[in-house]
Design a protein around this motif. Structure first.
Motif, PDB file in Angstrom:
ATOM      1  N   UNK A   1      16.808  46.012  21.414  1.00  0.00           N
ATOM      2  CA  UNK A   1      16.748  45.601  22.807  1.00  0.00           C
ATOM      3  C   UNK A   1      17.860  44.603  23.114  1.00  0.00           C
ATOM      4  N   UNK A   2      18.228  44.564  24.379  1.00  0.00           N
ATOM      5  CA  UNK A   2      19.211  43.603  24.859  1.00  0.00           C
ATOM      6  C   UNK A   2      18.472  42.468  25.561  1.00  0.00           C
ATOM      7  N   UNK A   3      18.830  41.268  25.237  1.00  0.00           N
ATOM      8  CA  UNK A   3      18.264  40.097  25.894  1.00  0.00           C
ATOM      9  C   UNK A   3      19.238  39.622  26.972  1.00  0.00           C
ATOM     10  N   UNK A   4      18.694  39.270  28.142  1.00  0.00           N
ATOM     11  CA  UNK A   4      19.510  38.781  29.253  1.00  0.00           C
ATOM     12  C   UNK A   4      19.057  37.370  29.598  1.00  0.00           C
ATOM     13  N   UNK A   5      19.993  36.463  29.669  1.00  0.00           N
ATOM     14  CA  UNK A   5      19.678  35.077  30.006  1.00  0.00           C
ATOM     15  C   UNK A   5      20.473  34.673  31.237  1.00  0.00           C
ATOM     16  N   UNK A   6      19.760  34.356  32.297  1.00  0.00           N
ATOM     17  CA  UNK A   6      20.397  33.955  33.558  1.00  0.00           C
ATOM     18  C   UNK A   6      20.519  32.438  33.638  1.00  0.00           C
ATOM     19  N   UNK A   7      21.515  31.998  34.369  1.00  0.00           N
ATOM     20  CA  UNK A   7      21.686  30.575  34.641  1.00  0.00           C
ATOM     21  C   UNK A   7      22.427  30.413  35.958  1.00  0.00           C
ATOM     22  N   UNK A   8      22.389  29.198  36.492  1.00  0.00           N
ATOM     23  CA  UNK A   8      23.162  28.898  37.680  1.00  0.00           C
ATOM     24  C   UNK A   8      22.377  28.850  38.967  1.00  0.00           C
ATOM     25  N   UNK A   9      21.097  29.151  38.933  1.00  0.00           N
ATOM     26  CA  UNK A   9      20.303  29.058  40.152  1.00  0.00           C
ATOM     27  C   UNK A   9      20.106  27.614  40.557  1.00  0.00           C
ATOM     28  N   UNK A  10      19.484  27.431  41.694  1.00  0.00           N
ATOM     29  CA  UNK A  10      19.224  26.076  42.169  1.00  0.00           C
ATOM     30  C   UNK A  10      19.155  26.061  43.679  1.00  0.00           C
ATOM     31  N   UNK A  11      19.412  24.906  44.227  1.00  0.00           N
ATOM     32  CA  UNK A  11      19.339  24.731  45.678  1.00  0.00           C
ATOM     33  C   UNK A  11      20.730  24.620  46.264  1.00  0.00           C
ATOM     34  N   UNK A  12      20.884  25.182  47.450  1.00  0.00           N
ATOM     35  CA  UNK A  12      22.154  25.090  48.149  1.00  0.00           C
ATOM     36  C   UNK A  12      21.918  25.000  49.642  1.00  0.00           C
ATOM     37  N   UNK A  13      22.932  24.589  50.324  1.00  0.00           N
ATOM     38  CA  UNK A  13      22.842  24.488  51.777  1.00  0.00           C
ATOM     39  C   UNK A  13      23.396  25.738  52.431  1.00  0.00           C
ATOM     40  N   UNK A  14      22.897  26.032  53.596  1.00  0.00           N
ATOM     41  CA  UNK A  14      23.426  27.156  54.363  1.00  0.00           C
ATOM     42  C   UNK A  14      24.932  26.966  54.548  1.00  0.00           C
ATOM     43  N   UNK A  15      25.665  28.032  54.285  1.00  0.00           N
ATOM     44  CA  UNK A  15      27.115  27.972  54.371  1.00  0.00           C
ATOM     45  C   UNK A  15      27.786  27.600  53.062  1.00  0.00           C
TER      46      UNK A  15
END
Length: 121
Positions: A1-15
């Motif tokens: 199997x392939x494992x996928x690890x996401x990063x970089x999410x969070x909060x941002x402002x419109x625009x």
């Protein structure tokens, strides 16, 4: 199997902008990003072929989001610009086991990341 690890999410402002990353534990076929907003079904956002030569975007993000990949690092990126509150969702990275091109069809993908929250206010 392939494992996928996401990063970089969070909060941002419109625009504003955010970048998501998805690191795969091995080689894969096509890659894609999906998202699921509260109370809604998961939908495809963007997809890319293994060589990075072809991309596909949902109408809702075209012109604002860019999918790319670094095969040397087995990493796929989603650059999100001009963010809108409607972009708020959990974002999932997906990997296919083949090169068949069904860009935003969830059944075409064999492996999924755990998801990363993106909140735009």
């Amino acid at each position: 199997d392939v494992q996928l690890v996401e990063s970089g999410g969070g909060s941002g402002q419109a625009g504003g902008s955010l970048r998501l990353s998805c690191a795969a534990s091995g080689s894969t076929g096509c890659m894609a990003w999906f998202r699921q907003a509260p109370g809604q079904a998961r939908v495809g956002v963007a997809a890319i072929t293994p060589d990075g030569a072809r991309q596909f975007y949902a109408d809702s993000v075209g012109g604002r989001f860019t999918i790319s990949k670094d095969n040397g690092k087995n990493t796929t990126y989603l650059d999100m610009n001009n963010l809108k509150p409607d972009d708020t969702a959990i974002y999932y990275c997906a990997a296919a086991g083949s090169n068949a091109w069904y860009p935003l069809r969830s059944s075409a993908y064999n492996w999924w990341g755990q998801g990363t929250q993106v909140t735009v206010s």
